[in-house]
Design a protein around this motif. Structure first.
Motif, PDB file in Angstrom:
ATOM      1  N   TYR A  83      26.543  38.502  41.318  1.00 26.08           N
ATOM      2  CA  TYR A  83      26.031  37.511  40.212  1.00 26.08           C
ATOM      3  C   TYR A  83      26.587  37.747  38.911  1.00 26.08           C
ATOM      4  O   TYR A  83      25.432  37.553  37.260  1.00 26.08           O
ATOM      5  N   ALA A  84      27.423  37.267  38.631  1.00 26.73           N
ATOM      6  CA  ALA A  84      28.673  37.543  37.117  1.00 26.73           C
ATOM      7  C   ALA A  84      29.551  36.741  36.725  1.00 26.73           C
ATOM      8  O   ALA A  84      30.529  36.318  37.761  1.00 26.73           O
ATOM      9  N   ASP A  85      28.128  35.525  36.459  1.00 24.31           N
ATOM     10  CA  ASP A  85      28.516  34.190  35.961  1.00 24.31           C
ATOM     11  C   ASP A  85      29.899  34.057  34.540  1.00 24.31           C
ATOM     12  O   ASP A  85      29.692  35.314  33.850  1.00 24.31           O
ATOM     13  N   GLY A  86      30.990  33.795  34.531  1.00 19.09           N
ATOM     14  CA  GLY A  86      30.994  32.936  34.461  1.00 19.09           C
ATOM     15  C   GLY A  86      32.849  34.002  33.625  1.00 19.09           C
ATOM     16  O   GLY A  86      31.980  34.970  33.592  1.00 19.09           O
ATOM     17  N   GLY A  87      34.165  33.831  33.614  1.00 24.26           N
ATOM     18  CA  GLY A  87      34.513  35.392  33.087  1.00 24.26           C
ATOM     19  C   GLY A  87      36.162  34.237  33.378  1.00 24.26           C
ATOM     20  O   GLY A  87      36.361  33.938  33.660  1.00 24.26           O
ATOM     21  N   GLU A  88      36.859  35.989  33.363  1.00 26.19           N
ATOM     22  CA  GLU A  88      38.651  35.395  33.671  1.00 26.19           C
ATOM     23  C   GLU A  88      39.432  36.752  34.018  1.00 26.19           C
ATOM     24  O   GLU A  88      38.702  37.575  33.830  1.00 26.19           O
ATOM     25  N   VAL A  89      39.646  36.155  35.476  1.00 25.13           N
ATOM     26  CA  VAL A  89      40.574  37.996  35.876  1.00 25.13           C
ATOM     27  C   VAL A  89      42.339  37.310  35.245  1.00 25.13           C
ATOM     28  O   VAL A  89      42.340  35.881  36.653  1.00 25.13           O
ATOM     29  N   THR A  90      42.801  37.449  34.751  1.00 31.66           N
ATOM     30  CA  THR A  90      44.294  37.095  34.611  1.00 31.66           C
ATOM     31  C   THR A  90      45.433  38.512  34.564  1.00 31.66           C
ATOM     32  O   THR A  90      45.081  39.747  34.009  1.00 31.66           O
ATOM     33  N   GLU A  91      46.437  38.492  35.343  1.00 36.49           N
ATOM     34  CA  GLU A  91      47.898  39.534  35.505  1.00 36.49           C
ATOM     35  C   GLU A  91      47.358  40.905  35.916  1.00 36.49           C
ATOM     36  O   GLU A  91      47.751  41.194  35.269  1.00 36.49           O
ATOM     37  N   ASN A  92      45.938  40.557  36.924  1.00 38.69           N
ATOM     38  CA  ASN A  92      45.828  41.976  37.420  1.00 38.69           C
ATOM     39  C   ASN A  92      46.125  42.479  38.164  1.00 38.69           C
ATOM     40  O   ASN A  92      47.259  41.845  39.448  1.00 38.69           O
ATOM     41  N   ASP A  93      46.599  43.386  38.635  1.00 44.81           N
ATOM     42  CA  ASP A  93      47.522  44.187  40.069  1.00 44.81           C
ATOM     43  C   ASP A  93      47.101  44.847  40.709  1.00 44.81           C
ATOM     44  O   ASP A  93      46.656  45.684  40.806  1.00 44.81           O
ATOM     45  N   LEU A  94      46.619  44.438  41.775  1.00 44.96           N
ATOM     46  CA  LEU A  94      45.851  45.401  43.169  1.00 44.96           C
ATOM     47  C   LEU A  94      46.812  45.138  44.198  1.00 44.96           C
ATOM     48  O   LEU A  94      46.885  44.329  44.972  1.00 44.96           O
ATOM     49  N   THR A  95      46.978  46.652  44.372  1.00 41.67           N
ATOM     50  CA  THR A  95      47.434  47.105  45.307  1.00 41.67           C
ATOM     51  C   THR A  95      46.549  47.757  46.345  1.00 41.67           C
ATOM     52  O   THR A  95      46.501  49.034  46.020  1.00 41.67           O
ATOM     53  N   GLU A  96      47.090  47.443  47.889  1.00 38.20           N
ATOM     54  CA  GLU A  96      46.797  48.698  48.764  1.00 38.20           C
ATOM     55  C   GLU A  96      44.647  49.181  48.652  1.00 38.20           C
ATOM     56  O   GLU A  96      44.969  50.308  48.785  1.00 38.20           O
ATOM     57  N   ASN A  97      44.332  48.243  48.471  1.00 39.44           N
ATOM     58  CA  ASN A  97      42.944  48.574  48.438  1.00 39.44           C
ATOM     59  C   ASN A  97      42.054  47.695  50.145  1.00 39.44           C
ATOM     60  O   ASN A  97      43.308  46.782  50.683  1.00 39.44           O
ATOM     61  N   ILE A  98      41.095  47.969  50.117  1.00 40.76           N
ATOM     62  CA  ILE A  98      40.480  47.217  51.250  1.00 40.76           C
ATOM     63  C   ILE A  98      40.460  45.830  51.332  1.00 40.76           C
ATOM     64  O   ILE A  98      40.831  45.076  51.849  1.00 40.76           O
ATOM     65  N   THR A  99      39.711  45.570  50.474  1.00 39.51           N
ATOM     66  CA  THR A  99      39.606  44.181  49.510  1.00 39.51           C
ATOM     67  C   THR A  99      39.866  44.001  48.008  1.00 39.51           C
ATOM     68  O   THR A  99      39.539  44.868  47.032  1.00 39.51           O
ATOM     69  N   GLY A 100      41.311  42.685  47.962  1.00 37.33           N
ATOM     70  CA  GLY A 100      41.393  43.063  46.541  1.00 37.33           C
ATOM     71  C   GLY A 100      39.833  42.158  45.873  1.00 37.33           C
ATOM     72  O   GLY A 100      39.767  42.918  44.964  1.00 37.33           O
ATOM     73  N   LEU A 101      40.136  40.636  45.989  1.00 39.00           N
ATOM     74  CA  LEU A 101      38.854  40.569  44.975  1.00 39.00           C
ATOM     75  C   LEU A 101      37.554  40.019  46.060  1.00 39.00           C
ATOM     76  O   LEU A 101      38.186  39.399  46.767  1.00 39.00           O
TER      77      LEU A 101
END
Lengths: 440, 269
Positions: A206-224
């Motif tokens: 429920y987190a409307d609006g926003g920017e997700v840029t240039e992140n590095d998501l590695t070796e998690n169960i799920t990234g986003l």
């Protein structure tokens, strides 16, 4: 009239001077009580902490600026939240915060706005930073690591609850449940964070609006993980090695108008999953070397997938819901499995790229078939079937691109180890040939 | 034993058949790795799957055909009877023939992998531990099917029969086996899935090597959620040892049977 101005000037000057007199900087030593120093200080003061360990949790209820020398540690001694901030305009920087209680946070912000948390180390905590209401919180360049237990027993790295316009920038987060959890957090900017070994690296609810840029998501169960959320732009992130069978690179669930563009989704078990993702735009991503590139469930109304490059994925699609739109009406995607030509030279293949898969159909009927994923027999059957089949397509790219819109930057990777391996084997076999032929 | 080994090695390495297979295998492997040279990382991707499948399809076929044809040919032409007059035990004879053939196959597989590696190097590819793993397991697969082929060669009475039986066994192990297992799985209760899979891996060397390769690369997640726990075990050291053990059994049992066949043949003659 003149007298009035003089008085006004005096009052103003007086205020100014008195304010100057108030904004003091105090130095604090580890043998003093940090809480007492905070209690003594006034709004706008700076507390400069000298090197050492400060024991006990603290509560900041004034607009203070807390700065640590290198080597400053605030140890919560495993009781409650280590640092609690309930005033606005607080800045806390350059300290190590450790040892929260069982279910508590390294830093807890309650109804505090314009707080800056910068360049801290937060470790051995349940939650890293827990923000409960507040505006324009800035969490910058922190290192957050949770406890070494199963992720279901950890807290979140950064937990934003009912916040607006927060900024989360340049943090390194590891060993937590969710790296950044946004619960009713609106208009958050998330940039250049590095998140590993968590359950969900970034989790929207429920987190409307926003920017997700240039992140590095590695070796998690799920990234986003995007759930029940509207209007998010996910741009230029690197999403790599989410290899758990339950995991996804990006999962969009029951959400609207999510833009996923120019990201690199590399070597995940499933790169992108769309489950009731409405009016989303998936564009210009490099989706490469994943076990499954695109998975879908339910109906993904108005969502288009175009101008992406699909390279070297073991399976391109696993479509369990309604057919997906693999083009935007003008352009489709680049598929390295596409085998037709572009004779009129418009950059678009002359025949649509049809996605049909025997494996998908078998899998739906018997989930155990997964065990024979890309096995010789199934691979052979699937290839044969693709020549003759009349089976309905699960999806269709009407305008497949013939050249990749996205070039992966690769460094020189020619390896002499490979040369050595090859020459040893070749020499060996040639010698054996010779020896065998000359025998007797 | 050394005589038998040398004899077999000499005969096989001079065969045009085996050399042309070596060249074919090299070309196919080179095309496969060459056409997907843009991914270099140590995981299970499409290029890896393709190379693995090439080995799993071709190696059993060629090994079965060469092994059984040579032996049944020897038998048909009476040379085996000649060999049997040598003052060596049947066990030494079988061992010698096996090692001789194995060395020839090793030569050919080395040639294929060496050639493909050089091609990949020339087009600027990177090293992946998969090459070594795949080479090792391919050689092992050849070893297993060679043992089976020797049994076939001794069991059948002429070349034609040997070809027929070899092709049938190849088709069963490589092509039909999986559908057969899936068929059974769709009929049995859910609790049987795991034991049945485990059994199916043990009962088929092709499956054994396929699953072994994938788990050795720690890519077992592609087997899906149902087998998660089992995959964890298979990827562990213990699991890998069990794979090795089963592979050894697959090599030894057919040879023991082959030895038994020759002995019985001796008594009859």
């Amino acid at each position: 009239m003149i007298r009035f101005f003089v008085v006004l000037a005096m009052i103003y000057f007086g205020l100014f001077v008195s304010h100057e007199a108030y904004a003091k900087t105090y130095e604090i030593m580890p043998n003093e009580s940090l809480q007492q120093a905070i209690d003594r200080a006034n709004d706008g003061d700076t507390l400069f902490m000298k090197k050492g360990i400060y024991k006990g949790a603290i509560h900041l209820d004034k607009s203070l600026h807390l700065v640590g020398e290198k080597g400053v540690i605030i140890d919560g001694e495993k009781k409650g939240n280590v640092v609690t901030i309930t005033a606005s305009n607080v800045t806390i920087e350059n300290v190590t915060i450790r040892g929260s209680g069982g279910k508590e946070a390294g830093i807890l912000l309650q109804n505090a706005s314009q707080v800056v948390v910068r360049n801290n180390r937060i470790e051995d905590v349940h939650y890293g930073v827990y923000v409960e209401k507040g505006e324009q919180t800035r969490l910058i360049d922190n290192h957050i690591s949770g406890r070494n237990v199963h992720f279901s027993k950890r807290g979140n790295g950064i937990h934003l609850f009912r916040t607006t316009k927060s900024e989360v920038n340049g943090n390194t987060i590891t060993n937590v449940q969710d790296g950044i959890y946004l619960d009713w957090a609106k208009k958050t900017t998330i940039t250049k964070n590095h998140i590993t070994s968590s359950r969900y690296a970034i989790h929207f609810m429920y987190a409307d609006g926003g920017e997700v840029t240039e992140n590095d998501l590695t070796e998690n169960i799920t990234g986003l993980m995007v759930m029940a959320t509207k209007n998010i732009n996910i741009i230029k992130n690197t999403i790599e090695k989410q290899l758990d069978y339950r995991g996804y690179g990006v999962l969009i669930y029951d959400s609207d108008a999510i833009v996923v563009s120019d990201n690199e989704l590399f070597y995940n078990s499933t790169a992108l999953s769309l489950q009731n993702a409405r009016n989303c735009v998936i564009q210009g991503n490099l989706i490469s070397a994943n076990h499954t590139a695109v998975h879908s469930l339910y109906e993904n109304k108005g969502t288009t997938i175009s101008e992406n490059a699909f390279l070297g994925n073991v399976t391109e699609t696993k479509i369990q819901g309604a057919p997906l739109h693999f083009d935007n009406g003008i352009k489709g995607n680049y598929w390295d499995t596409y085998r037709f030509y572009d004779l009129n030279g418009d950059g678009i293949g002359d025949s649509p790229h049809k996605i049909r898969s025997l494996y998908n159909r078998l899998l739906r009927q018997w989930p155990s078939v997964q065990f024979y994923f890309q096995s010789p027999a199934l691979a052979l059957l699937e290839t044969t079937e693709s020549f003759f089949t009349q089976a309905p397509a699960l999806g269709e790219d009407r305008f497949p691109l013939v050249s990749s819109p996205y070039v992966r930057q690769t460094e020189e990777k020619r390896s002499w180890g490979l040369f050595a391996f090859g020459s040893i084997l070749l020499t060996f076999s040639l010698w054996m040939f010779q020896y065998g032929r000359r025998m007797r | 034993m050394k005589t038998a080994m040398k004899y077999q090695w000499m005969m096989m390495i001079r065969s045009k058949w085996l050399i042309s297979f070596g060249v074919l295998f090299t070309i196919l492997a080179a095309i496969l790795v060459g056409s997907s040279g843009n991914e270099s990382f140590s995981g299970f991707a499409r290029s890896t799957a393709a190379l693995l499948n090439l080995s799993l399809l071709l190696i059993p076929l060629v090994t079965l055909l060469t092994g059984s044809l040579f032996l049944s040919g020897e038998k048909e032409d009476g040379r085996l009877a000649l060999l049997l007059t040598y003052p060596i035990s049947t066990r030494a004879l079988i061992g010698g023939l096996y090692i001789g053939s194995f060395l020839s196959l090793l030569t050919v597989i080395s040639f294929g992998y060496g050639g493909a590696s050089i091609v990949l190097f020339l087009i600027g590819g990177g090293w992946s531990s998969f090459f070594f793993l795949s080479f090792f397991l391919t050689v092992l697969l050849a070893g297993i099917f060679l043992a089976i082929s020797m049994f076939i060669g001794l069991y059948t009475s002429n070349r034609l029969q040997a070809i027929g039986v070899s092709l049938l066994i190849w088709a069963f192990f490589v092509l039909f086996y999986e559908f057969f297992i899936v068929g059974i799985l769709s009929m049995v209760p859910k609790g049987w899935v795991l034991p049945l899979f485990a059994l199916s891996i043990i009962m088929n060397p092709v499956e054994l090597v396929r699953v072994w390769t994938i788990t050795a690369m720690k890519s077992g997640t592609i087997f899906g959620p149902q087998l998660y726990e089992w995959t964890k075990w298979a990827e562990s050291m213990n699991g890998q040892f069990v794979f090795f053990g089963v592979a050894c059994i697959w090599m030894v049992i057919p040879l023991i049977f082959a030895n038994f066949l020759i002995k019985r043949g001796n008594r009859d003659a």
